[in-house]
Structures are given as structure tokens and as C-alpha cells.
Motif scaffolding. Structure first.
Motif, mmCIF file in Angstrom:
data_model
loop_
_atom_site.group_PDB
_atom_site.id
_atom_site.type_symbol
_atom_site.label_atom_id
_atom_site.label_comp_id
_atom_site.label_asym_id
_atom_site.label_seq_id
_atom_site.Cartn_x
_atom_site.Cartn_y
_atom_site.Cartn_z
ATOM 1 N N MET A 81 -14.658 -8.140 -24.093
ATOM 2 C CA MET A 81 -15.846 -7.351 -23.768
ATOM 3 C C MET A 81 -15.528 -6.432 -22.598
ATOM 4 O O MET A 81 -15.020 -6.880 -21.575
ATOM 5 C CB MET A 81 -17.012 -8.279 -23.422
ATOM 6 N N ALA A 82 -15.801 -5.157 -22.754
ATOM 7 C CA ALA A 82 -15.466 -4.179 -21.715
ATOM 8 C C ALA A 82 -16.380 -4.317 -20.511
ATOM 9 O O ALA A 82 -17.543 -4.706 -20.628
ATOM 10 C CB ALA A 82 -15.564 -2.770 -22.289
ATOM 11 N N LEU A 83 -15.814 -4.003 -19.332
ATOM 12 C CA LEU A 83 -16.606 -3.989 -18.106
ATOM 13 C C LEU A 83 -17.466 -2.733 -18.060
ATOM 14 O O LEU A 83 -17.074 -1.671 -18.542
ATOM 15 C CB LEU A 83 -15.698 -4.038 -16.877
ATOM 16 N N THR A 84 -18.629 -2.876 -17.485
ATOM 17 C CA THR A 84 -19.501 -1.716 -17.279
ATOM 18 C C THR A 84 -19.337 -1.209 -15.864
ATOM 19 O O THR A 84 -18.773 -1.890 -14.994
ATOM 20 C CB THR A 84 -20.970 -2.097 -17.527
ATOM 21 N N ASP A 85 -19.856 -0.003 -15.598
ATOM 22 C CA ASP A 85 -19.667 0.614 -14.288
ATOM 23 C C ASP A 85 -20.226 -0.243 -13.164
ATOM 24 O O ASP A 85 -19.668 -0.278 -12.061
ATOM 25 C CB ASP A 85 -20.331 1.993 -14.261
ATOM 26 N N ASP A 86 -21.335 -0.940 -13.409
ATOM 27 C CA ASP A 86 -21.925 -1.731 -12.324
ATOM 28 C C ASP A 86 -21.135 -3.002 -12.030
ATOM 29 O O ASP A 86 -21.373 -3.681 -11.043
ATOM 30 C CB ASP A 86 -23.377 -2.073 -12.652
ATOM 31 N N GLU A 87 -20.167 -3.338 -12.896
ATOM 32 C CA GLU A 87 -19.344 -4.518 -12.672
ATOM 33 C C GLU A 87 -18.015 -4.195 -11.993
ATOM 34 O O GLU A 87 -17.294 -5.100 -11.589
ATOM 35 C CB GLU A 87 -19.045 -5.203 -14.019
ATOM 36 N N LEU A 88 -17.682 -2.925 -11.874
ATOM 37 C CA LEU A 88 -16.428 -2.514 -11.259
ATOM 38 C C LEU A 88 -16.568 -2.455 -9.746
ATOM 39 O O LEU A 88 -17.609 -2.049 -9.215
ATOM 40 C CB LEU A 88 -16.001 -1.149 -11.799
ATOM 41 N N ILE A 89 -15.513 -2.847 -9.049
ATOM 42 C CA ILE A 89 -15.488 -2.800 -7.585
ATOM 43 C C ILE A 89 -14.321 -1.920 -7.162
ATOM 44 O O ILE A 89 -13.186 -2.107 -7.623
ATOM 45 C CB ILE A 89 -15.326 -4.200 -6.971
ATOM 46 N N ALA A 90 -14.566 -0.975 -6.283
ATOM 47 C CA ALA A 90 -13.507 -0.098 -5.797
ATOM 48 C C ALA A 90 -12.513 -0.899 -4.952
ATOM 49 O O ALA A 90 -12.894 -1.831 -4.230
ATOM 50 C CB ALA A 90 -14.098 1.031 -4.970
ATOM 51 N N ILE A 91 -11.245 -0.547 -5.074
ATOM 52 C CA ILE A 91 -10.226 -1.221 -4.274
ATOM 53 C C ILE A 91 -10.522 -1.105 -2.785
ATOM 54 O O ILE A 91 -10.333 -2.046 -2.011
ATOM 55 C CB ILE A 91 -8.831 -0.631 -4.602
ATOM 56 N N SER A 92 -11.025 0.044 -2.363
ATOM 57 C CA SER A 92 -11.333 0.259 -0.944
ATOM 58 C C SER A 92 -12.444 -0.657 -0.452
ATOM 59 O O SER A 92 -12.617 -0.842 0.754
ATOM 60 C CB SER A 92 -11.723 1.718 -0.708
ATOM 61 N N ALA A 93 -13.221 -1.235 -1.383
ATOM 62 C CA ALA A 93 -14.321 -2.107 -0.980
ATOM 63 C C ALA A 93 -13.900 -3.564 -0.863
ATOM 64 O O ALA A 93 -14.683 -4.403 -0.419
ATOM 65 C CB ALA A 93 -15.468 -1.989 -1.988
ATOM 66 N N LEU A 94 -12.678 -3.884 -1.261
ATOM 67 C CA LEU A 94 -12.197 -5.256 -1.178
ATOM 68 C C LEU A 94 -11.929 -5.653 0.270
ATOM 69 O O LEU A 94 -11.690 -4.792 1.128
ATOM 70 C CB LEU A 94 -10.920 -5.413 -1.999
ATOM 71 N N PRO A 95 -11.963 -6.954 0.588
ATOM 72 C CA PRO A 95 -11.663 -7.384 1.970
ATOM 73 C C PRO A 95 -10.264 -6.957 2.388
ATOM 74 O O PRO A 95 -9.331 -6.970 1.599
ATOM 75 C CB PRO A 95 -11.782 -8.906 1.878
#
Length: 211
Positions: free
Chosen positions: A1-15
């Protein structure tokens, strides 16, 4: 099942973490795979290779603090006698001392003089303190620089195989190469090169540093 835009997290937002190589090499987690294996991804303590400059003048030194002291350190150095070399005398390393700290074994590679030559007892008379490295054939040869002066290469593999004790929070591994008598300035070689450190010595590395 493909991810939707609201499920994606930008790399820059990771700890984020910090890696201050100038003071302490931390025990980071990074992925890698074992060659010829179908196993899933394993964990490696931190990035595969640290590369540092060694020397550039009358002496050279390298030192790094490791949270995980299980390390393989490779020295790829050269000693250049330049305009301060003794005239008509073959240069040697007997006036230099290499000081090693934190290592459990090591090997210096010397060039063979004949096809059936045995490994020499020392490397051009170099004094080594803190460890007694094995001398093996396979090193680079002395060569002439454009000026006509001799360059002596120094290639070594050093292993640190003892884990931290309960009294240690990190371990310092260090290499120093300088004149034994620093008040002597008539013959002053120039020391330079690179130092490469990799985590987790293997059985192949142990085989290299044993006779």
C-alpha cells in the motif's frame, strides 16, 4: 500500500545528533550488509572510515577518543629528509621515535630487497615505544623526490581489540612520530601522510598483525 503525503516525513524533520570528531568519536548506528550474505541489514557502531591528516612538519601526531575502542588504524606516512639530509649518507629512521598509545597489536610493512629476502628486524632503525609491532614484507620502497632527496614511506596497521573497562568512558588512541632528540636540528626530516581508522577489526586484520 502506497504512502500518502500526510504520512511522509521530511528528512530535515527527523531528530538530529551531533558528531564532534575533534573531541570524541561517538558510538553511532549506521546500516551495512555482510558480503555474500542474504541476512538483513545489521548495525555498525559508526561511519565506516575516519580520515585524518598526519604531520606536515618536523613531527606528526594523531589522536582520537573512541567510545568504541575496537578499531583498525592504518598509517600511510612518508618521511622526507629534504635539504637537511646528511650529505652522502643513506637516510634512515634511527633518529625518530614512534609512540603508540591504546593499541594491542600492530604491523609495519617493509620492502623486500630480493625475492627470497626475510623480513628485517626493524624498519630502517625506527624506534617504536608503547607497542612492539611485527615487521612484514610488502611495504612501499624508498624513492627519490624531484630535488634528488630520498623519501621513506611508512605503512602500518594498528589494532585496538580490547573493549572499554568499567573504569573507562572512552579510550584515546594516538600515534606520534618525532625526533628522539628534539634539540638536534642538523638533520630534521619532514613527516606527513594520512591516517585511516575503521571500526571492528576482523580475523583478517588479526592475521596481518601476527607472525
Amino acid at each position: 500500500m502506497a504512502l500518502t503525503d500526510d504520512e511522509l516525513i521530511a528528512i530535515s524533520a527527523l531528530p538530529k545528533g551531533t558528531n564532534d570528531n575533534a573531541t570524541l568519536q561517538p558510538d553511532l548506528i549506521a546500516p551495512y550488509e555482510v558480503r555474500d550474505s542474504t541476512d538483513s541489514v545489521f548495525a555498525l557502531p559508526y561511519q565506516n572510515t575516519n580520515i585524518d591528516v598526519f604531520g606536515g612538519g618536523a613531527a606528526g601526531s594523531w589522536s582520537l577518543n573512541f567510545q568504541n575502542p575496537l578499531q583498525r588504524v592504518v598509517l600511510d606516512l612518508e618521511v622526507f629528509f629534504g635539504d637537511r639530509s646528511a650529505e652522502s649518507a643513506p637516510p634512515n629512521l634511527s633518529a625518530l621515535t614512534m609512540t603508540l598509545t591504546g593499541f594491542s597489536s600492530g604491523v609495519i610493512f617493509a620492502p623486500a630487497t630480493t625475492y627470497d629476502a626475510a623480513a628485517p628486524a626493524n624498519y630502517f632503525g625506527l624506534t617504536v615505544s608503547g607497542l612492539t609491532p611485527v615487521i612484514k614484507l610488502g611495504g612501499k620502497r624508498r624513492r627519490l623526490e624531484q630535488s634528488g632527496q630520498v623519501i621513506i614511506p611508512l605503512v602500518a596497521v594498528l589494532l585496538s581489540e580490547n573493549p572499554l573497562t568499567t573504569q573507562e568512558t572512552y579510550r584515546t588512541l594516538s600515534v606520534t612520530l618525532k625526533r628522539t632528540d628534539e634539540t638536534q636540528t642538523s638533520v630534521v626530516p619532514i613527516v606527513g601522510g594520512m591516517v585511516y581508522s575503521n571500526p571492528l577489526p576482523s580475523a583478517r586484520d588479526r592475521l596481518v598483525t601476527t607472525k
